[in-house]
Design a protein around this motif. Sequence first.
Motif, PDB file in Angstrom:
ATOM      1  N   ASP A  15       0.832  -1.195   0.000  1.00  0.00           N
ATOM      2  CA  ASP A  15       0.000   0.000   0.000  1.00  0.00           C
ATOM      3  C   ASP A  15       0.870   1.249   0.000  1.00  0.00           C
ATOM      4  O   ASP A  15       1.854   1.336   0.754  1.00  0.00           O
ATOM      5  N   PHE A  16       0.480   2.202  -0.841  1.00  0.00           N
ATOM      6  CA  PHE A  16       1.197   3.472  -0.880  1.00  0.00           C
ATOM      7  C   PHE A  16       0.505   4.490   0.016  1.00  0.00           C
ATOM      8  O   PHE A  16      -0.705   4.696  -0.082  1.00  0.00           O
ATOM      9  N   ALA A  17       1.275   5.093   0.888  1.00  0.00           N
ATOM     10  CA  ALA A  17       0.784   6.189   1.720  1.00  0.00           C
ATOM     11  C   ALA A  17       1.860   7.265   1.740  1.00  0.00           C
ATOM     12  O   ALA A  17       3.022   6.978   2.059  1.00  0.00           O
ATOM     13  N   PRO A  18       1.535   8.508   1.363  1.00  0.00           N
ATOM     14  CA  PRO A  18       2.555   9.556   1.314  1.00  0.00           C
ATOM     15  C   PRO A  18       3.065   9.913   2.708  1.00  0.00           C
ATOM     16  O   PRO A  18       2.352   9.747   3.712  1.00  0.00           O
ATOM     17  N   LEU A  19       4.294  10.384   2.768  1.00  0.00           N
ATOM     18  CA  LEU A  19       4.877  10.780   4.039  1.00  0.00           C
ATOM     19  C   LEU A  19       4.180  12.001   4.615  1.00  0.00           C
ATOM     20  O   LEU A  19       4.088  12.161   5.828  1.00  0.00           O
ATOM     21  N   GLU A  20       3.708  12.875   3.736  1.00  0.00           N
ATOM     22  CA  GLU A  20       2.967  14.062   4.152  1.00  0.00           C
ATOM     23  C   GLU A  20       1.577  13.984   3.539  1.00  0.00           C
ATOM     24  O   GLU A  20       1.443  13.827   2.320  1.00  0.00           O
ATOM     25  N   GLU A  21       0.561  14.096   4.352  1.00  0.00           N
ATOM     26  CA  GLU A  21      -0.806  13.921   3.889  1.00  0.00           C
ATOM     27  C   GLU A  21      -1.129  14.860   2.728  1.00  0.00           C
ATOM     28  O   GLU A  21      -0.929  16.075   2.816  1.00  0.00           O
ATOM     29  N   GLY A  22      -1.627  14.268   1.641  1.00  0.00           N
ATOM     30  CA  GLY A  22      -2.072  15.062   0.502  1.00  0.00           C
ATOM     31  C   GLY A  22      -0.972  15.472  -0.456  1.00  0.00           C
ATOM     32  O   GLY A  22      -1.261  16.034  -1.517  1.00  0.00           O
ATOM     33  N   ARG A  23       0.280  15.195  -0.117  1.00  0.00           N
ATOM     34  CA  ARG A  23       1.405  15.625  -0.970  1.00  0.00           C
ATOM     35  C   ARG A  23       2.302  14.433  -1.272  1.00  0.00           C
ATOM     36  O   ARG A  23       2.554  13.594  -0.405  1.00  0.00           O
ATOM     37  N   VAL A  24       2.799  14.379  -2.502  1.00  0.00           N
ATOM     38  CA  VAL A  24       3.694  13.300  -2.924  1.00  0.00           C
ATOM     39  C   VAL A  24       4.920  13.898  -3.599  1.00  0.00           C
ATOM     40  O   VAL A  24       4.801  14.757  -4.481  1.00  0.00           O
ATOM     41  N   GLY A  25       6.090  13.444  -3.177  1.00  0.00           N
ATOM     42  CA  GLY A  25       7.334  13.854  -3.813  1.00  0.00           C
ATOM     43  C   GLY A  25       7.925  12.707  -4.605  1.00  0.00           C
ATOM     44  O   GLY A  25       8.117  11.602  -4.068  1.00  0.00           O
ATOM     45  N   ILE A  26       8.203  12.935  -5.884  1.00  0.00           N
ATOM     46  CA  ILE A  26       8.753  11.903  -6.768  1.00  0.00           C
ATOM     47  C   ILE A  26      10.049  12.418  -7.384  1.00  0.00           C
ATOM     48  O   ILE A  26      10.093  13.537  -7.912  1.00  0.00           O
ATOM     49  N   TYR A  27      11.078  11.605  -7.318  1.00  0.00           N
ATOM     50  CA  TYR A  27      12.340  11.919  -7.999  1.00  0.00           C
ATOM     51  C   TYR A  27      12.627  10.816  -9.010  1.00  0.00           C
ATOM     52  O   TYR A  27      12.690   9.630  -8.655  1.00  0.00           O
ATOM     53  N   VAL A  28      12.770  11.200 -10.277  1.00  0.00           N
ATOM     54  CA  VAL A  28      13.059  10.238 -11.342  1.00  0.00           C
ATOM     55  C   VAL A  28      14.392  10.609 -11.972  1.00  0.00           C
ATOM     56  O   VAL A  28      14.624  11.774 -12.333  1.00  0.00           O
ATOM     57  N   CYS A  29      15.271   9.631 -12.090  1.00  0.00           N
ATOM     58  CA  CYS A  29      16.559   9.868 -12.727  1.00  0.00           C
ATOM     59  C   CYS A  29      16.348  10.140 -14.211  1.00  0.00           C
ATOM     60  O   CYS A  29      15.811   9.283 -14.934  1.00  0.00           O
ATOM     61  N   LEU A 223      13.348  17.845  -2.588  1.00  0.00           N
ATOM     62  CA  LEU A 223      12.329  17.046  -1.917  1.00  0.00           C
ATOM     63  C   LEU A 223      12.601  16.839  -0.434  1.00  0.00           C
ATOM     64  O   LEU A 223      11.744  16.320   0.285  1.00  0.00           O
ATOM     65  N   GLY A 224      13.793  17.209   0.024  1.00  0.00           N
ATOM     66  CA  GLY A 224      14.112  17.053   1.430  1.00  0.00           C
ATOM     67  C   GLY A 224      14.815  15.735   1.726  1.00  0.00           C
ATOM     68  O   GLY A 224      15.059  14.913   0.838  1.00  0.00           O
ATOM     69  N   ALA A 225      15.123  15.525   2.992  1.00  0.00           N
ATOM     70  CA  ALA A 225      15.887  14.351   3.405  1.00  0.00           C
ATOM     71  C   ALA A 225      15.101  13.059   3.247  1.00  0.00           C
ATOM     72  O   ALA A 225      15.680  11.977   3.127  1.00  0.00           O
ATOM     73  N   ALA A 226      13.760  13.146   3.255  1.00  0.00           N
ATOM     74  CA  ALA A 226      12.900  11.971   3.065  1.00  0.00           C
ATOM     75  C   ALA A 226      11.818  12.335   2.065  1.00  0.00           C
ATOM     76  O   ALA A 226      11.228  13.410   2.140  1.00  0.00           O
ATOM     77  N   ALA A 250      23.942   7.035   4.624  1.00  0.00           N
ATOM     78  CA  ALA A 250      25.160   7.253   5.397  1.00  0.00           C
ATOM     79  C   ALA A 250      25.304   8.707   5.828  1.00  0.00           C
ATOM     80  O   ALA A 250      25.910   9.006   6.863  1.00  0.00           O
ATOM     81  N   ALA A 251      24.723   9.614   5.036  1.00  0.00           N
ATOM     82  CA  ALA A 251      24.749  11.040   5.389  1.00  0.00           C
ATOM     83  C   ALA A 251      23.677  11.389   6.414  1.00  0.00           C
ATOM     84  O   ALA A 251      23.591  12.538   6.852  1.00  0.00           O
ATOM     85  N   GLY A 252      22.832  10.394   6.785  1.00  0.00           N
ATOM     86  CA  GLY A 252      21.806  10.630   7.787  1.00  0.00           C
ATOM     87  C   GLY A 252      20.448  10.962   7.233  1.00  0.00           C
ATOM     88  O   GLY A 252      19.570  11.423   7.973  1.00  0.00           O
ATOM     89  N   HIS A 253      20.234  10.741   5.935  1.00  0.00           N
ATOM     90  CA  HIS A 253      18.954  11.054   5.303  1.00  0.00           C
ATOM     91  C   HIS A 253      18.138   9.769   5.115  1.00  0.00           C
ATOM     92  O   HIS A 253      18.680   8.747   4.686  1.00  0.00           O
ATOM     93  N   ALA A 254      16.856   9.849   5.381  1.00  0.00           N
ATOM     94  CA  ALA A 254      15.992   8.671   5.199  1.00  0.00           C
ATOM     95  C   ALA A 254      15.855   8.306   3.729  1.00  0.00           C
ATOM     96  O   ALA A 254      15.707   7.146   3.362  1.00  0.00           O
ATOM     97  N   PHE A 255      15.873   9.316   2.859  1.00  0.00           N
ATOM     98  CA  PHE A 255      15.811   9.179   1.402  1.00  0.00           C
ATOM     99  C   PHE A 255      14.465   8.605   0.970  1.00  0.00           C
ATOM    100  O   PHE A 255      13.437   8.940   1.548  1.00  0.00           O
ATOM    101  N   ALA A 256      14.416   7.742  -0.044  1.00  0.00           N
ATOM    102  CA  ALA A 256      13.154   7.346  -0.679  1.00  0.00           C
ATOM    103  C   ALA A 256      12.419   6.285   0.126  1.00  0.00           C
ATOM    104  O   ALA A 256      13.027   5.341   0.644  1.00  0.00           O
TER     105      ALA A 256
END
Length: 472
Positions: A15-29, A223-226, A250-256
């Motif tokens: 199940d997909f649930a965004p980290l922030e309600e109502g907002r989704v951040g996507i990073y595509v290479c 998009l921030g650290a997470a 390793a830099a301390g970011h939760a990332f994707a």
Amino acid sequence: MSIRLYDTATREVRDFAPLEEGRVGIYVCGLTVQGEPHVGHVRSAVNFDVLRRWLTHRGYDVSFIRNVTDIDDKILTKAAEQGRPWYNLAYDMKRELDRAYDALGVLPPTYEPSATGHVPEMLELIDRLITRGHAYAADDGSGDVYFDVRSWSDYGELTHQRIDDMEAAEDADPRGKRDPRDFALWKGWKVATEPETAAWPSPYGPGRPGWHIECSAMAGKYLGAAFDIHGGGVDLRFPHHENELAQSRAAGHAFANFWLHNAWITTKGEKMSKSLGNSLTIPKVLERVRGIELRYYIVAAHYRSHVEFSFEALEEAATGFRRIEAFLDRAQETAGEVPVGEIPVAFAAAMDDDLGTPAALAVLFDTVREGNRADDPTSQAAAVRAMLAVLGLDPAVPAWGPRGGDDQALTGVVDALVKALVEQRAEARASKDFATADAIRGQLAAAGVVLTDTAQGVTWALADPTTEKDSD
């Protein structure tokens, strides 16, 4: 029903649930702009464009980031071979890429950062990794900086590999590395072989960023650290995305939170690529079909399914899409301007199930068939337009432009010929010459034209491709 997506990291649909309600951040290479884009390149852009459109339809505010790698070993090599500045090659190929995206109806990203525009952010991330004991400057005087894979115990978690089973990283001279698998974060300037314009000042000496650090730095900036979803082609899982994940964590970011990867488009069983000599550039392919038809061909396959490219399959897909357009044209003739309606529940269920576009298109064709049988096809046509819209395939969208003159003229000729035969059949039936009427209907059927008698008169449609395949 909640949206479910296949997460490459966990190897399961969840199940997909965004980290922030109502907002989704996507990073595509995005692509390394070293040459003209081919069909294999644009698949990722189209697939993630569909994801973005579907999430937007589901009510999310989507921030969509797609980067551009505009400095790289391959760019420097090709520019030198062509006797031109590397930035001139990168700029020209970026323009070609933009034209390809536009031709396939790919929405522009929220932001489109370039590697050369974010060197300070990359140096800041490298410094953080050195400070935390996960990176080191080579002691061979090269000016290179490497990520220490042995310092990060979770290295290999994305692709489920052990370090000792991995091949050596081939992104720099191995003599300055502590471990062959260590990968370059910063590449020292090679004075003898590289132009001065391809070097930026840094605490480690002049040079340029490694490939992997670029995306980590740009994703973090926008998009921030997470953030919610990181995407790209399946060929990027290793080493690129594995290395992104390791250096970011390793830099301390939760990332994707989710990792999504689209499969290849292959030719003769091999990944489509310039190095194999089997690439098909977008301008050449668009000499055969329209951009909307090429997009339909890509969308029709599930994003995680490999597609064996052939012009025969492409033209078959184009024919199928023209049947949808023909239905919408006839609906407009019958009922006037067709609005964008509601999406059928079955279509939404297919899309919520890991972007199941094949099942979603089956619902679309069922709706077209129903509309072809209806006296008033307005409701079916409105639903078809709604489904096409979230797939980026609505032919009424002005960005697609008018249909080609030759195609339009041919459509008009076919319509006139069919109508003439329909009138002859009507005259034969009025004269009770049913043998002639049946013969005309049979001739049209043999040509792929299906007649439907309604209270308002006779309508015609091209035979449904699904029905044809089922009858084989």
